[in-house]
Design a protein around this motif. Structure first.
Motif, short mmCIF file in Angstrom:
data_model
loop_
_atom_site.label_atom_id
_atom_site.label_comp_id
_atom_site.label_asym_id
_atom_site.label_seq_id
_atom_site.Cartn_x
_atom_site.Cartn_y
_atom_site.Cartn_z
N ARG A 100 -4.33 2.23 1.86
CA ARG A 100 -5.07 0.57 2.03
C ARG A 100 -4.40 0.44 0.75
NH1 ARG A 100 -5.40 -4.14 6.22
NH2 ARG A 100 -4.09 -2.50 7.41
N LEU A 101 -6.07 0.29 0.24
CA LEU A 101 -6.37 0.54 -0.94
C LEU A 101 -6.12 0.36 -2.50
CD1 LEU A 101 -10.50 0.83 -0.25
CD2 LEU A 101 -9.16 -1.73 0.15
N ARG A 102 -5.90 1.63 -2.80
CA ARG A 102 -4.81 2.36 -3.52
C ARG A 102 -3.86 2.13 -3.90
NH1 ARG A 102 -7.41 7.22 -4.89
NH2 ARG A 102 -8.49 6.53 -5.61
N ALA A 103 -2.92 2.06 -3.07
CA ALA A 103 -1.61 1.33 -2.48
C ALA A 103 -1.38 0.05 -2.89
CB ALA A 103 -1.45 2.27 -0.89
N ARG A 104 -2.09 -0.42 -1.85
CA ARG A 104 -1.69 -1.76 -1.56
C ARG A 104 -2.26 -2.57 -3.96
NH1 ARG A 104 -2.37 -4.82 3.53
NH2 ARG A 104 -1.20 -3.50 4.86
N TYR A 105 -3.12 -2.01 -4.63
CA TYR A 105 -3.35 -2.53 -5.71
C TYR A 105 -2.37 -1.91 -6.33
CZ TYR A 105 -5.69 -2.21 -10.08
OH TYR A 105 -6.51 -2.12 -11.38
N LEU A 149 10.68 0.23 -4.71
CA LEU A 149 9.49 -0.55 -3.91
C LEU A 149 8.80 -0.05 -2.44
CD1 LEU A 149 7.67 -2.37 -5.53
CD2 LEU A 149 8.32 -3.99 -5.19
N ALA A 150 9.64 -0.07 -1.29
CA ALA A 150 9.67 0.08 -0.04
C ALA A 150 9.03 1.54 -0.85
CB ALA A 150 10.52 -0.35 0.59
N ASP A 151 10.01 2.53 -1.08
CA ASP A 151 10.03 3.63 -1.02
C ASP A 151 8.72 4.06 -2.06
OD1 ASP A 151 11.56 4.48 0.95
OD2 ASP A 151 13.35 4.26 -0.69
N ASP A 152 8.67 3.53 -2.41
CA ASP A 152 6.84 3.54 -3.92
C ASP A 152 5.56 4.06 -2.98
OD1 ASP A 152 8.70 4.69 -5.71
OD2 ASP A 152 8.58 3.37 -6.79
N TYR A 153 5.75 2.46 -2.46
CA TYR A 153 4.80 1.94 -1.99
C TYR A 153 4.47 3.03 -0.51
CZ TYR A 153 2.17 -1.03 1.18
OH TYR A 153 0.54 -1.11 2.32
N VAL A 154 5.37 3.32 0.47
CA VAL A 154 4.87 4.53 1.42
C VAL A 154 4.46 5.84 1.04
CG1 VAL A 154 6.62 5.62 2.81
CG2 VAL A 154 7.10 3.78 2.88
N ASN A 155 5.02 6.26 -0.34
CA ASN A 155 4.58 6.94 -0.88
C ASN A 155 3.40 6.65 -1.17
OD1 ASN A 155 7.36 8.43 -0.62
ND2 ASN A 155 8.19 7.82 -2.73
N ALA A 156 2.95 5.62 -2.51
CA ALA A 156 1.69 5.19 -2.70
C ALA A 156 0.79 5.37 -1.25
CB ALA A 156 1.14 4.09 -3.10
#
Length: 168
Positions: A100-105, A149-156
């Motif tokens: 959560r923290l790193r991915a959303r940042y 963006l959605a795929d990048d977020y899921v991967n993050a």
């Protein structure tokens, strides 16, 4: 256990008292004192700031020192949050660093850098949103302009931060 929960600053009548009792259950006073000292040292908190944080999130006492260290280092040195800010929002220390923290940042940093965010949003308000609300507010509106963006977020969220979301 009840007196120990009160001793960390959580009033008996507060809604957090039950969580404080759970946090101190089966822990010695020495172990609790060591954790309080660790919070002071690692997060550079005063006695008052530790009291504020434990009153709001007594479960911090159950987190490992390693987890607290890694999360606090990320929040202070990478995100740039002040220790006092974290003390008043100790829930930040309870969220998953990788999930959560790193991915959303990184995602919000990408959105800001590319002009997708019209106004500045506090980091705490970003991470406390549910996954569904976060997706609706920060990913779905930019599907056409940034289809990855959605795929990048899921991967993050899986700990694999794509190069598009990394910044020097």
């Amino acid at each position: 256990m009840v007196s120990c929960a009160e001793s960390i600053g959580v009033p008996r009548g507060s809604r957090m008292f039950m969580y404080a009792v759970r946090a101190v259950a089966f822990q010695s006073e020495e172990k609790i004192a060591a954790k309080v000292d660790y919070l002071k040292t690692t997060l550079r908190w005063s006695d008052d700031e530790v009291g504020i944080a434990l009153t709001k999130s007594p479960g911090l006492l159950r987190h490992s020192n390693e987890r607290l260290r890694r999360t606090s280092e990320f929040l202070i040195f990478e995100v740039g949050l002040e220790p006092a800010y974290i003390a008043h929002r100790p829930a930040l220390l309870t969220y998953s660093l990788e999930g959560r923290l790193r991915a959303r940042y990184y995602l919000v940093k990408f959105l800001k850098a590319n002009g997708f965010l019209e106004r500045d949003v506090s980091y705490f308000s970003i991470v406390q949103k549910s996954e569904k609300v976060f997706m609706e507010k920060f990913i779905c509106p930019h599907k056409e302009a940034a289809p990855h963006l959605a795929d990048d977020y899921v991967n993050a969220c899986r700990g694999q931060v794509p190069t598009r979301l990394r910044f020097a």
